[in-house]
Design a protein around this motif. Structure first.
Motif, PDB file in Angstrom:
ATOM      1  N   SER A  33       0.824  -1.204   0.000  1.00  0.00           N
ATOM      2  CA  SER A  33       0.000   0.000   0.000  1.00  0.00           C
ATOM      3  C   SER A  33       0.853   1.247   0.000  1.00  0.00           C
ATOM      4  N   ASN A  34       0.396   2.304  -0.716  1.00  0.00           N
ATOM      5  CA  ASN A  34       1.108   3.572  -0.787  1.00  0.00           C
ATOM      6  C   ASN A  34       0.266   4.733  -0.300  1.00  0.00           C
ATOM      7  N   SER A  35      -0.933   4.488   0.204  1.00  0.00           N
ATOM      8  CA  SER A  35      -1.843   5.571   0.556  1.00  0.00           C
ATOM      9  C   SER A  35      -1.450   6.233   1.873  1.00  0.00           C
ATOM     10  N   THR A  36      -1.729   7.523   1.963  1.00  0.00           N
ATOM     11  CA  THR A  36      -1.454   8.311   3.158  1.00  0.00           C
ATOM     12  C   THR A  36      -2.646   9.221   3.398  1.00  0.00           C
ATOM     13  N   LYS A  37      -3.070   9.359   4.633  1.00  0.00           N
ATOM     14  CA  LYS A  37      -4.210  10.213   4.950  1.00  0.00           C
ATOM     15  C   LYS A  37      -3.920  11.660   4.595  1.00  0.00           C
ATOM     16  N   SER A  38      -4.960  12.377   4.169  1.00  0.00           N
ATOM     17  CA  SER A  38      -4.814  13.769   3.791  1.00  0.00           C
ATOM     18  C   SER A  38      -5.907  14.602   4.458  1.00  0.00           C
ATOM     19  N   ASP A  39      -5.648  15.893   4.613  1.00  0.00           N
ATOM     20  CA  ASP A  39      -6.629  16.776   5.249  1.00  0.00           C
ATOM     21  C   ASP A  39      -7.212  17.767   4.250  1.00  0.00           C
ATOM     22  N   TRP A  40      -7.142  17.470   2.966  1.00  0.00           N
ATOM     23  CA  TRP A  40      -7.649  18.379   1.946  1.00  0.00           C
ATOM     24  C   TRP A  40      -8.285  17.559   0.820  1.00  0.00           C
ATOM     25  N   ALA A  41      -8.966  18.245  -0.109  1.00  0.00           N
ATOM     26  CA  ALA A  41      -9.597  17.579  -1.241  1.00  0.00           C
ATOM     27  C   ALA A  41      -9.461  18.451  -2.486  1.00  0.00           C
ATOM     28  N   TYR A  42      -9.359  17.814  -3.646  1.00  0.00           N
ATOM     29  CA  TYR A  42      -9.256  18.576  -4.893  1.00  0.00           C
ATOM     30  C   TYR A  42     -10.488  19.443  -5.120  1.00  0.00           C
ATOM     31  N   GLU A  43     -11.644  18.976  -4.684  1.00  0.00           N
ATOM     32  CA  GLU A  43     -12.875  19.733  -4.918  1.00  0.00           C
ATOM     33  C   GLU A  43     -12.919  21.048  -4.157  1.00  0.00           C
ATOM     34  N   LEU A 218       3.940  22.388  -7.686  1.00  0.00           N
ATOM     35  CA  LEU A 218       3.201  21.147  -7.590  1.00  0.00           C
ATOM     36  C   LEU A 218       1.709  21.487  -7.516  1.00  0.00           C
ATOM     37  N   THR A 219       0.856  20.589  -7.980  1.00  0.00           N
ATOM     38  CA  THR A 219      -0.576  20.903  -8.042  1.00  0.00           C
ATOM     39  C   THR A 219      -1.365  20.311  -6.881  1.00  0.00           C
ATOM     40  N   SER A 220      -0.674  19.962  -5.800  1.00  0.00           N
ATOM     41  CA  SER A 220      -1.334  19.546  -4.562  1.00  0.00           C
ATOM     42  C   SER A 220      -0.479  20.038  -3.399  1.00  0.00           C
ATOM     43  N   PRO A 221      -1.060  20.162  -2.196  1.00  0.00           N
ATOM     44  CA  PRO A 221      -0.299  20.631  -1.048  1.00  0.00           C
ATOM     45  C   PRO A 221       0.973  19.805  -0.841  1.00  0.00           C
ATOM     46  N   PRO A 222       2.078  20.472  -0.491  1.00  0.00           N
ATOM     47  CA  PRO A 222       2.192  21.865  -0.052  1.00  0.00           C
ATOM     48  C   PRO A 222       2.385  22.882  -1.168  1.00  0.00           C
ATOM     49  N   CYS A 223       2.128  22.509  -2.434  1.00  0.00           N
ATOM     50  CA  CYS A 223       2.166  23.447  -3.564  1.00  0.00           C
ATOM     51  C   CYS A 223       3.542  24.086  -3.747  1.00  0.00           C
ATOM     52  N   SER A 224       4.587  23.303  -3.548  1.00  0.00           N
ATOM     53  CA  SER A 224       5.959  23.820  -3.648  1.00  0.00           C
ATOM     54  C   SER A 224       6.208  24.414  -5.022  1.00  0.00           C
ATOM     55  N   GLU A 225       6.852  25.581  -5.054  1.00  0.00           N
ATOM     56  CA  GLU A 225       7.157  26.261  -6.308  1.00  0.00           C
ATOM     57  C   GLU A 225       8.568  25.907  -6.774  1.00  0.00           C
ATOM     58  N   GLY A 226       8.993  26.540  -7.880  1.00  0.00           N
ATOM     59  CA  GLY A 226      10.301  26.239  -8.443  1.00  0.00           C
ATOM     60  C   GLY A 226      10.276  25.057  -9.392  1.00  0.00           C
ATOM     61  N   ILE A 227       9.092  24.735  -9.940  1.00  0.00           N
ATOM     62  CA  ILE A 227       8.939  23.611 -10.858  1.00  0.00           C
ATOM     63  C   ILE A 227       8.831  24.148 -12.286  1.00  0.00           C
ATOM     64  N   TYR A 252     -11.937  12.400  -9.445  1.00  0.00           N
ATOM     65  CA  TYR A 252     -11.631  13.805  -9.704  1.00  0.00           C
ATOM     66  C   TYR A 252     -10.326  14.233  -9.044  1.00  0.00           C
ATOM     67  N   SER A 253      -9.393  14.776  -9.850  1.00  0.00           N
ATOM     68  CA  SER A 253      -8.075  15.137  -9.309  1.00  0.00           C
ATOM     69  C   SER A 253      -7.481  16.362  -9.991  1.00  0.00           C
ATOM     70  N   ALA A 254      -8.331  17.304 -10.386  1.00  0.00           N
ATOM     71  CA  ALA A 254      -7.855  18.531 -11.032  1.00  0.00           C
ATOM     72  C   ALA A 254      -7.949  19.702 -10.063  1.00  0.00           C
ATOM     73  N   ARG A 255      -6.823  20.349  -9.809  1.00  0.00           N
ATOM     74  CA  ARG A 255      -6.840  21.562  -8.990  1.00  0.00           C
ATOM     75  C   ARG A 255      -7.425  22.713  -9.806  1.00  0.00           C
ATOM     76  N   ALA A 256      -8.128  23.614  -9.154  1.00  0.00           N
ATOM     77  CA  ALA A 256      -8.647  24.802  -9.840  1.00  0.00           C
ATOM     78  C   ALA A 256      -7.492  25.585 -10.454  1.00  0.00           C
ATOM     79  N   GLU A 257      -7.696  26.096 -11.676  1.00  0.00           N
ATOM     80  CA  GLU A 257      -6.640  26.870 -12.323  1.00  0.00           C
ATOM     81  C   GLU A 257      -6.346  28.138 -11.533  1.00  0.00           C
ATOM     82  N   GLN A 258      -5.067  28.500 -11.508  1.00  0.00           N
ATOM     83  CA  GLN A 258      -4.591  29.621 -10.725  1.00  0.00           C
ATOM     84  C   GLN A 258      -4.410  30.867 -11.593  1.00  0.00           C
TER      85      GLN A 258
END
Length: 267
Positions: A33-43, A218-227, A252-258
């Motif tokens: 298994s590779n899953s990890t609990k998260s406190d956020w959602a793409y929606e 990155l398109t999910s938390p922590p949204c690290s920049e420099g990519i 569904y796994s698309a972050r809202a466009e920025q």
């Protein structure tokens, strides 16, 4: 082989971590298994920065991804990528909780991985995964899905993403025909050893001979920049049943466009 029954997607899929870290790099010999609990959602991606102080960049960053792209931006003449993807790639095929994914087998030396060189920088593929629907829109149109090749530097830190839009066409795609069927494991993160030739995917988008590029995150938390993002202008077309298999394995796994800020599109 067509992968119609590719994945069993569990109902708690929204609880897994976002964009896969591709840490399952040891060649699989048994389910894991590779899953990890998260406190956020793409929606609810607009307010990620309010959920956790570690996600502040999601709210306040100046180069957040994804963004809307268009031919009005022109196409890039800078940072032209050159691919070194010769031969087959060994790794693990699995469902990252939101869709199909593949992690390149890795022991200790990232520089042995398939690579991309742009400017004076060489980056190495850590793995790829699929978002559905596509993260980026082009000309106001969002594709059915988007494949992200995650590229790292020689120390294993995320440095670039090579993105390809996926849509259904009239014939099966050679790259997706290679993918093994997922047997009926109930664990959505079961690893299946696979050996893939990635060149058919790259050939489908003419090896990024036309592309957009920008500085993003990155398109999910922590949204690290420099990519450094590369988006192929060409779309990779799959067969209808291949796309149905991708969508059937995805959620569904698309972050809202920025909003565009300091992204330096095509610069």
């Amino acid at each position: 082989m067509l992968f119609q029954s590719l994945f069993i997607v569990a109902p708690f899929v929204a609880s897994v971590l976002g964009c896969p870290q591709h840490t399952n790099n040891k060649r699989a010999t048994e389910p894991g298994s590779n899953s990890t609990k998260s406190d956020w959602a793409y929606e609810a991606s607009f307010n990620w920065g309010k959920l956790n102080p570690n996600y502040a960049r999601c709210q306040m960053g100046t180069q957040q991804s994804p963004i809307a792209l268009s031919l009005s931006n022109g196409l890039s003449l800078n940072h032209v990528p050159k691919f070194n993807f010769n031969g087959s790639i060994e790794g693990n095929f699995y469902n990252w909780g939101y869709g199909p994914a593949f992690t390149v087998a890795h022991d200790s030396d990232w520089t042995t991985h398939p690579s991309v060189t742009y400017d004076d920088t060489t980056v190495y593929m850590k793995g790829w995964h699929i978002h559905s629907p596509a993260d980026h829109s082009v000309g106001g149109v969002r594709s059915k899905a988007e494949l992200h090749m995650v590229m790292v530097d020689a120390t294993g830190h995320e440095k670039a993403v090579m993105a390809v839009r996926l849509d259904p066409g009239n014939a099966n795609n050679t790259f997706f025909e290679q993918l093994p069927k997922m047997i009926n494991f109930n664990d959505m993160n079961t690893n299946v050893p696979a050996t893939l030739d990635f060149e058919p995917a790259l050939a489908s988008v003419l090896f990024f001979n036309e592309f957009w590029t920008y500085q993003g995150s990155l398109t999910s938390p922590p949204c690290s920049e420099g990519i450094r993002w590369f988006m192929a202008r060409q779309i990779l077309f799959t067969g209808v049943e291949q796309m149905q298999a991708i969508l059937g394995a995805s959620t569904y796994s698309a972050r809202a466009e920025q909003e565009v800020w300091q992204h330096r599109i095509n610069q």
